[in-house]
Design a protein around this motif. Structure first.
Motif, PDB file in Angstrom:
ATOM      1  N   THR A  84      49.945  42.371  53.875  1.00 23.10           N
ATOM      2  CA  THR A  84      50.346  42.219  52.088  1.00 23.10           C
ATOM      3  C   THR A  84      49.110  42.102  51.517  1.00 23.10           C
ATOM      4  O   THR A  84      47.951  41.987  51.871  1.00 23.10           O
ATOM      5  CB  THR A  84      51.053  41.161  52.086  1.00 23.10           C
ATOM      6  N   ARG A  85      49.394  42.366  49.891  1.00 21.33           N
ATOM      7  CA  ARG A  85      48.025  42.119  49.346  1.00 21.33           C
ATOM      8  C   ARG A  85      48.293  41.348  47.992  1.00 21.33           C
ATOM      9  O   ARG A  85      49.528  41.608  47.550  1.00 21.33           O
ATOM     10  CB  ARG A  85      47.214  43.328  49.284  1.00 21.33           C
ATOM     11  N   PHE A  86      47.366  40.598  47.398  1.00 17.11           N
ATOM     12  CA  PHE A  86      47.651  40.338  45.974  1.00 17.11           C
ATOM     13  C   PHE A  86      46.633  41.009  45.253  1.00 17.11           C
ATOM     14  O   PHE A  86      45.350  41.347  45.581  1.00 17.11           O
ATOM     15  CB  PHE A  86      47.316  38.933  45.835  1.00 17.11           C
ATOM     16  N   ALA A  87      46.914  41.706  43.963  1.00 13.46           N
ATOM     17  CA  ALA A  87      46.167  42.605  43.480  1.00 13.46           C
ATOM     18  C   ALA A  87      45.962  42.364  42.056  1.00 13.46           C
ATOM     19  O   ALA A  87      46.377  43.077  41.160  1.00 13.46           O
ATOM     20  CB  ALA A  87      46.818  44.066  43.805  1.00 13.46           C
ATOM     21  N   PRO A  88      45.512  41.344  41.624  1.00 13.93           N
ATOM     22  CA  PRO A  88      45.353  41.118  40.098  1.00 13.93           C
ATOM     23  C   PRO A  88      44.382  41.927  39.395  1.00 13.93           C
ATOM     24  O   PRO A  88      43.331  42.401  39.950  1.00 13.93           O
ATOM     25  CB  PRO A  88      44.847  39.722  40.134  1.00 13.93           C
ATOM     26  N   ILE A  99      41.010  43.397  43.820  1.00 14.28           N
ATOM     27  CA  ILE A  99      40.833  43.174  42.371  1.00 14.28           C
ATOM     28  C   ILE A  99      40.900  44.791  41.517  1.00 14.28           C
ATOM     29  O   ILE A  99      40.284  45.542  41.894  1.00 14.28           O
ATOM     30  CB  ILE A  99      39.281  42.659  42.087  1.00 14.28           C
ATOM     31  N   GLU A 100      41.882  44.900  40.797  1.00 13.04           N
ATOM     32  CA  GLU A 100      42.121  46.106  40.309  1.00 13.04           C
ATOM     33  C   GLU A 100      41.272  46.110  38.969  1.00 13.04           C
ATOM     34  O   GLU A 100      41.873  45.820  37.620  1.00 13.04           O
ATOM     35  CB  GLU A 100      43.648  46.293  39.925  1.00 13.04           C
ATOM     36  N   ASP A 101      40.204  46.574  38.908  1.00 19.98           N
ATOM     37  CA  ASP A 101      39.278  46.213  37.635  1.00 19.98           C
ATOM     38  C   ASP A 101      38.892  47.978  37.092  1.00 19.98           C
ATOM     39  O   ASP A 101      37.762  48.148  37.173  1.00 19.98           O
ATOM     40  CB  ASP A 101      37.881  45.467  37.908  1.00 19.98           C
ATOM     41  N   THR A 114      43.829  55.441  37.157  1.00 18.70           N
ATOM     42  CA  THR A 114      44.993  54.673  36.537  1.00 18.70           C
ATOM     43  C   THR A 114      45.485  53.485  37.708  1.00 18.70           C
ATOM     44  O   THR A 114      45.370  53.886  38.859  1.00 18.70           O
ATOM     45  CB  THR A 114      45.937  55.381  35.941  1.00 18.70           C
ATOM     46  N   TYR A 115      46.157  52.714  37.107  1.00 21.56           N
ATOM     47  CA  TYR A 115      46.989  51.814  38.102  1.00 21.56           C
ATOM     48  C   TYR A 115      47.904  52.670  39.151  1.00 21.56           C
ATOM     49  O   TYR A 115      47.812  52.327  40.151  1.00 21.56           O
ATOM     50  CB  TYR A 115      47.596  50.523  37.373  1.00 21.56           C
ATOM     51  N   ASN A 116      48.733  53.480  38.409  1.00 20.27           N
ATOM     52  CA  ASN A 116      49.427  54.109  39.213  1.00 20.27           C
ATOM     53  C   ASN A 116      49.170  54.908  40.281  1.00 20.27           C
ATOM     54  O   ASN A 116      49.646  55.161  41.346  1.00 20.27           O
ATOM     55  CB  ASN A 116      50.120  55.298  38.185  1.00 20.27           C
TER      56      ASN A 116
HETATM   57  N1  GLU Z   1      46.796  45.065  39.012  1.00 20.89           N
HETATM   58  C1  GLU Z   1      48.573  44.754  38.800  1.00 20.89           C
HETATM   59  C2  GLU Z   1      48.608  43.485  38.082  1.00 20.89           C
HETATM   60  O1  GLU Z   1      47.687  42.729  37.600  1.00 20.89           O
HETATM   61  C3  GLU Z   1      48.874  44.690  40.274  1.00 20.89           C
HETATM   62  C4  GLU Z   1      50.172  44.829  40.294  1.00 20.89           C
HETATM   63  C5  GLU Z   1      50.432  45.064  41.857  1.00 20.89           C
HETATM   64  O2  GLU Z   1      50.582  43.846  42.696  1.00 20.89           O
HETATM   65  O3  GLU Z   1      50.514  46.216  42.368  1.00 20.89           O
HETATM   66  O4  GLU Z   1      49.400  43.359  37.343  1.00 20.89           O
END
Ligand code: GLU
Length: 471
Positions: A7-11, A43-45, A188-190
């Motif tokens: 699993t992951r957390f992707a803030p 980290i989604e930067d 993009t995030y998508n």
């Molecule tokens: N980067 C997205 C957010 O911060 C993460 C969403 C996801 O967990 O895929 O909301």
């Protein structure tokens, strides 16, 4: 061999991370740990315009405080490094190239004004704006200066299963030629999250509801890439105190480190967040981290919004305070006390009266602890219990002094004081005729610990002198 759960957390580092978002991290963490799997911090930067300096550190600090520890992440690395999307641009380019070769991606030829024009036209016609209806018939080679769009293949309905919400579906109108890579070169995030989840082997995507309507788009991309999507578990929203609105700043959607500063215990916060949308199936409400890991189950995550409740958080925190070992409790309480109040005997009295350590600050500023080191000021009238008279009160207090004097100074304990005072109090029409003036004379407060505790803490001399003064 069973598949390893990942699993992951992707803030996104776009500001401080509020405590509700941490629930997502916690659930993903608990699910991985329960299954002896891996929990990744990514980290989604890629939205450079919205990035806020310092947020990555802040995210990591918050997770660490809470006790949500990642197995792979930007600071510790791991087999899927790097864990910052801005450092993974090569991966996105590679998959973009694959899509281009398959004829499933093309450079967007339009200017922003032209696209706005399409959108306005759709609005006028009361239709949803779909980019794919304006898809150019032929397109040139993508040189990276134009946005790269996905060319959605099959325009069809999608049916999928969500581990929390069950079977879901959406019609073709949910599909569109969305942007994969922007003209600034960032994905993009998508697009990025699909590639990363694939490369990192993520098995369960656990995230908030705001993404659920985009799932058909992701599914069409998975199809385009010819890969099997991971499992989706959409978490219920967290509602504010009134239960109607999504949790906002005023309801407690604060920076979690603010809760740390207010003297909450991280274990209690974890316990509270775990119960915010998941239920263990029985009445038990206090769990250690290990217990949570053991019993957490995606199948018990609820659909309807979970309601934020400060009182419950305080209650859980108090339960956690009660479980602290004496020494730890003393250290924690002393951290909040001025030197003159760092008295061992005070520890249980304070512990009983707080639900978080920050309450001590309030006790001090409101003078609730002053009476331990200085003679209280108080009103004479309030010394008298209900319908008794000053004369009667004074007689009772005299009797108390005489009896207490007989206790040796070294034996002036809670028990001995209690036995002595209760003997007198039990002989009166109402116990309050003695216990109230004693308590009030010792503390000067409308609400305070019971008189025996205060007497024990003050010691024999101070207790007798305060009673004498009251007389
Ligand atoms: N980067 C997205 C957010 O911060 C993460 C969403 C996801 O967990 O895929 O909301």
């Amino acid at each position: 061999m069973e598949q390893k759960i990942i699993t992951r957390f992707a803030p996104s580092p776009t500001g401080f991370i509020h405590v509700g978002n941490l629930r997502t991290a916690l659930y993903a963490y608990l699910w991985a740990k329960k299954n002896k799997g891996t929990f990744i911090l990514r980290i989604e930067d890629t939205d450079k315009a919205r990035e806020v300096e310092g947020s990555i550190d802040h995210i990591m600090k918050s997770l660490k405080w809470l006790g949500v520890n990642w197995d792979e992440g930007p600071d510790i690395g791991g087999p899927n490094a790097p864990y910052l999307q801005s450092q993974r641009l090569e991966s996105y380019k590679k998959y973009a190239q694959i899509l281009i070769e398959k004829g499933l991606a093309y450079p967007d030829p339009y200017t922003e004004e032209e696209i706005d024009g399409f959108r306005e036209k759709a609005e006028l016609e009361k239709k949803a704006f779909l980019f794919r209806e304006h898809r150019p018939i032929t397109f040139g080679v993508w040189d990276g200066t134009r946005p790269l769009r996905f060319k959605v293949g099959d325009i069809k309905s999608y049916h999928w299963h969500d581990e929390v919400y069950g079977d879901l579906s959406a019609g073709p109108e949910a599909l569109d030629d969305f942007i994969l890579i922007k003209s600034d070169g960032y994905p993009t995030y998508n697009f990025a999250h699909v590639i990363d989840d694939l490369e990192m082997g993520v098995t369960h995507v656990m995230r908030g509801q705001e993404f659920i309507s985009s799932v058909p788009k992701y599914l069409s991309l998975y199809d385009g890439l010819g890969i099997k999507p991971p499992l989706f578990a959409t978490l219920p929203p967290i509602m504010g105190k009134d239960g109607n609105k999504k949790l906002g700043k005023r309801d407690g959607a604060k920076d979690v480190l603010e809760y740390e500063r207010e003297g909450y215990l991280p274990g209690a916060m974890m316990n509270f967040l775990a119960l915010l949308g998941w239920n263990p199936g029985d009445d038990k409400e206090i769990f250690t981290k290990d217990e949570l890991i053991n019993i957490f189950d995606i199948s018990r995550i609820g659909h309807s919004g979970a309601q934020w409740n400060d009182d419950k958080l305080d209650w859980i925190n108090k339960e956690y305070i009660k479980k602290l070992e004496n020494e730890e409790l003393e250290n924690k309480i002393f951290e909040w006390l001025p030197e003159e109040l760092k008295i061992k005997k005070l520890v249980p009295v304070i512990a009983e009266r707080i639900s978080k350590f920050g309450d001590i600050k309030k006790m001090i500023t409101e003078g609730e602890l002053d009476f331990f080191y200085k003679q209280p000021e108080y009103s004479k009238e309030k010394l008298i219990f209900k319908n008794t008279t000053p004369e009667k009160t004074s007689l009772n207090l005299k009797e108390a002094i005489t009896a207490l004097q007989k206790i040796d100074e070294k034996d002036f304990s809670f028990e001995n004081v209690k036995i002595t005072l209760m003997q007198i109090a039990d002989g009166l029409p109402s116990r309050g005729e003695l216990l109230h003036p004693v308590r009030y004379a010792l503390s000067g407060l409308d609400k305070s610990p019971d008189p025996f505790v205060i007497a024990m803490i003050l010691g024999k001399n101070e207790t007798l002198s305060r009673l004498q003064k009251a007389i």
